[in-house]
Write a protein that holds these residues in place. Sequence first.
Motif, PDB file in Angstrom:
ATOM      1  N   LEU A 152       0.831  -1.206   0.000  1.00 26.12           N
ATOM      2  CA  LEU A 152       0.000   0.000   0.000  1.00 26.12           C
ATOM      3  C   LEU A 152       0.864   1.253   0.000  1.00 26.12           C
ATOM      4  O   LEU A 152       0.513   2.269  -0.611  1.00 26.12           O
ATOM      5  CB  LEU A 152      -0.884   0.014   1.248  1.00 26.12           C
ATOM      6  N   ASN A 156      -2.503   9.826  -0.254  1.00 22.75           N
ATOM      7  CA  ASN A 156      -3.826   9.311   0.033  1.00 22.75           C
ATOM      8  C   ASN A 156      -3.857   8.905   1.499  1.00 22.75           C
ATOM      9  O   ASN A 156      -3.187   7.974   1.914  1.00 22.75           O
ATOM     10  CB  ASN A 156      -4.117   8.102  -0.864  1.00 22.75           C
ATOM     11  N   GLN A 207      -4.672   5.310   2.377  1.00 30.09           N
ATOM     12  CA  GLN A 207      -3.601   4.393   1.978  1.00 30.09           C
ATOM     13  C   GLN A 207      -2.456   4.430   3.006  1.00 30.09           C
ATOM     14  O   GLN A 207      -1.914   3.405   3.380  1.00 30.09           O
ATOM     15  CB  GLN A 207      -3.093   4.826   0.609  1.00 30.09           C
ATOM     16  N   GLY A 221      -1.594   1.278   5.253  1.00 37.02           N
ATOM     17  CA  GLY A 221      -0.279   0.663   5.099  1.00 37.02           C
ATOM     18  C   GLY A 221       0.466   0.577   6.412  1.00 37.02           C
ATOM     19  O   GLY A 221       1.009  -0.469   6.765  1.00 37.02           O
TER      20      GLY A 221
END
Lengths: 188, 230, 781
Positions: free
Chosen positions: C350, C365, C368, C372
């Motif tokens: 990610l 993002n 994200q 992650g």
Amino acid sequence: MYTRDVYTLCIVALMSISHTLLGLLESGPRHGYDLKRAFDEKFGHDRPLHYGQVYSTMSRLLKNGLVEVEAIEAGDGPERKRYAITDAGVTDVERWLATPQKPEEYLQSALYTKVVLALLTHRNAGDILDVQRSEHLRSMRILTDRKRNGDLADQLICDHALFHLEADLRWLELTAARLDRLREAVTR
Amino acid sequence: MTTPPTGSLLTAQDLRKTYGHTHALDGAGFAIHPGEVVAIMGPSGSGKSTLLHCLAGILPPDSGSIMYNGREMTSMSDGERSALRRSEFGFVFQFGQLVPELTCVENVALPLRLNGTSRKEAERAALGWMERLEVDDLKGKRPGEVSGGQGQRVAVARALVTGPRVLFADEPTGALDSFNGERVMDLFTDAARSTNAAVVLVTHEARVASYSDREIVVRDGRSRDMERAI
Amino acid sequence: MSARQWGRDLALGARFAVTGGREGWVRMTLTSVGVGLGVALLLLCTAMPNVIAARGEAEDARHVDMYAKTLPPRADNTLLVGNTDTTWRDDDVLGRLVEPEGARAPLPAGLDRFPAKGEMVVSPALKELLDSGDAKLLRERLPYRITGTIGESGLKGSHELMYYAGASGLKPAVYSPVTRLAKFGEPDVEPEKTDPVLLLMVLVVLVVLLTPVAVFIAAAVRFGGERRDRRLAALRLVGSDRSMTRRIAAGEALAGALLGLAVGTVFFLLGRQRLGAGELMGFSVWPSYLDPSPVLAALVAVAVPVAAVLVTLLAMRGVVVEPLGVVRAAGQRRRRLWWRLLPPLAGLGLLYPMLGQGHKNGEFNQYQVVGGVVLLLFGITALLPWVVEAVVGRLGSGPLSWQLAVRRLQLSSGTAARMVNGIAVAVAGAIALQMLFAGTQSQYTKSTGHNPGRIQMQVQFSGPKLAPGIEREFTGTKGVRATVALARSSYGDSRTAGERSGGMTVANCAALRELATLPSCEDGDVFVTRTRSGYQNPENSAEIALLKPGRRLYIDPSFYSSDHGLELPWTVPANVRAVDAREDSLNNDNSVLVTPGALPAGAAKAEYSNGVYLRLDPSVPDSRDYVRNAVARIDPLAQTYGWVATQEDSKYSSIRTGLFIGSAFVLALIGASLLVSQLEQLRERRKLLSALVAFGTRRRTLSLSVLWQTALPVGLGLVLATTVGVTLGVVLLKMAGTAVAMDWASVLTMTGVGAAVVGAVTLLSLPPLLRMMRPTGLRTE
């Protein structure tokens, strides 16, 4: 000392009666009839004592110098003797109480008598139980030893005896645990 | 209080121990010879385990004297008593004694390793005792994987592995049925007698006590030596 | 499976949880306190948006725009405000002089009337400080009578030091400490575009702080797990089937979590008062600011019980509860690696596409990033049991204490790993953040160009002051070692400035040496620097040419007809020398440097000073406050600055402060949970410990084995945490577009802090361990 091995069950029973009556006298002189009533009340339960048995037992105790006649009351009916325990009689009761019963089946009635008598005469009933347990253990040790060195048949026979002795011991433990309640009940 | 007979390995006089308001021991005494098996009997709560713990130097009594081999144990430090327990005494308890994460042979070897024996040597000696107690086939197993009787025999092997002079057993068959209990007692007393170790056996079971030479009764914190009472 | 049966089983479990006797209550208390601590921390987080908003509002309600380009005209509704911010030791004290110009002048927030001249209204914290007698110097500096306290609406936090003092005769001017305003409040400025790297930091800080809390809550619902499993076995014996057993266990966990929510709420409410009363790293708030946002609080209320049930069900997967006991299936089956690698790999997957975006100033993002980082950190909790099992399984022989510990770990590596999970996640996160901070520090820390070894303090007056005598004001001040006083004056080649004119710096030789390298100097000398840095035309050839010895010039010429100067004739003395300006000159406004003796009598009236530089005696305590008091006497509106070498971007440093505050909470929390589970494990082994002591095991051996038992998994956990932390750190740095440099010192510090927490926990658990090793544990209940 008694040579315990020659005793039979009935002698034990007979001996118990004479010692029991002696023990009952320890708390004070009584008439023969009173003795019978006291015995029946505490130990007779389903097998009351014949008066003849009391009479013959007391005669024998008189002969052995363990009791004496304190007074004779004349009246209607049979003569009424008041018996009292002698010092020799007290010693005899004491010795009897201190001597463990030979571990046998169905001895609890004799043991029970001893315990109750001890409580009635303010002796240490726990000691009687301890001594008895020790005697039982002595037998059990012999059996255990025989079992360990014997064949299967020996083992089975010994086990049978051991289990019976163990049952007695359980009764001893239980009685020991209930001594206080028993004392309350019999001295009431 | 009578003086203990000469030749006694472990004697105690007039022991007193109180937990809060409970008098666990209230003037108890004890004596044992080498090679003797003495049962301590009595109802539960009578103080028999406390007596054993005091005799073994696990618990210090509040007062009284305990002589082991001519030495006064009550004046020893905790470290000295621990060392004594490691080298001279052996223990078998009812349960909770095998370390669950160690294998059986490691458990048996444990007391030797506490004394500083190398792992290899300790485990070899351990295996010897496991053979005598007929549990050598369990050596790689963990205590959780063996039966109660087997576990107790492993524990006996562990108690014997250091060649102790006194073995203390607290209800060693308490968790076993009578068949397994007898088996354990047979092996235990045989092994003890063969090494001339004294055995102090706390039990409330007459059948276990019948493996003893004599018994001592504890009631309300006081002991009674039945041998000398008669 | 009907919903009713579910409900029934859950309720049954809940009942078990609360009716378990003394033992049950102990476990229930541990769980609810554990969950409660986590919940309290989560609620604190949910209150953060409100804190930020509330502090913003409070700031807005009292904000004075000192940088307004124009001032409103004097009117009935205007107020003059002078900024007299000062510092007491290391604490900032906000000061405002107020002078209403009309009846409708705006009243600052928190005040019910304007203080008259000579009076002041103070914040409760300042009042307390002044009353304490500890702050005599500060009291001297603020010689006003206290006539009231500032209300809550006028302060951003309970510990803010602030006062409003009445004044008269303030002179407002643009870009001066005194301004005129018709209303308080910040001008509408366009919101700054958030620096993507700073945003990244905020997100990672949040994740790093909250992940251990989640791990902690998960561990808390498993408190007393082994005993519980035994009870479940008893339930199986009386006829409950496997799935029922699982649901009953979940019900127990649910009860614990719900009680934990309640306890957490209480903790939070208590903590709110505490936090409101306290101060952390110069940051204080009002209790009322700590209002959880309803949506987030509801999320916590739902997520915690649900997570508790899920964690229990997951943990029960590896356990087969049989009627006669508990079999740990996981103990027999080797843990598999492959699925445990999935979460961290997915996390990296990610993050990977975002590498380098910070450099290009692109946007990250947020989902994200959070996803992650969370996956990477949770990957530790998945990997750690496998690592512990794999390593411990291969460990060989050692001393007895080692053997005991290793065997124990081999048998229940899961418990050990569970214990360490929290600290491993926290340390990994902290390492990654440290790297991110260290890597980007240079971007957010600017050199001030000041050398604090040379000058320790600088005073800037509110307006020009006649220079002569200024120096004496300071040389008498306690703690001042030397004063560098620079005055400025002006010259021209004619009375009315003429073609050539300029400024000159008038100062004694010692002060001039702070500006230029002088071969020799005595009063009466004149110097011209050859160059001036920072000027379009650094060459000073024109000045050098003008200042020819014997030339007639005029001091303080008149520049405009309205601005009459002294127009003092001055003959340039013979000993004019061209010198080199110092690279680190304190002031290079003027190229002409003049000692007072070189000027004609009367020129002193045209020498003005904007401020002084001070050297302080480090051995005098509170020397800075003596200086501030001296300044307040001369010019209450003057500003003083302590010289520092570097200055951090304020947003950057507030993120950093936030991280430190959060880390302190999280580490304390994790330490508490470690202690609880450690004690619980010891309690369960009480009998065994006593038996081991009975046959003569040394206490040292047992203590050591307990230490090994903790140290081994912790060591492995920290190694794993370092690996993951460094990986995450590298990824984050690449995302921020910064060169990856390993900051091993901070990595070591972080692991050290983690190890220290564990060490402290082990130390704290030793007394109970020693107590449990007493032979009395052998007694049967």
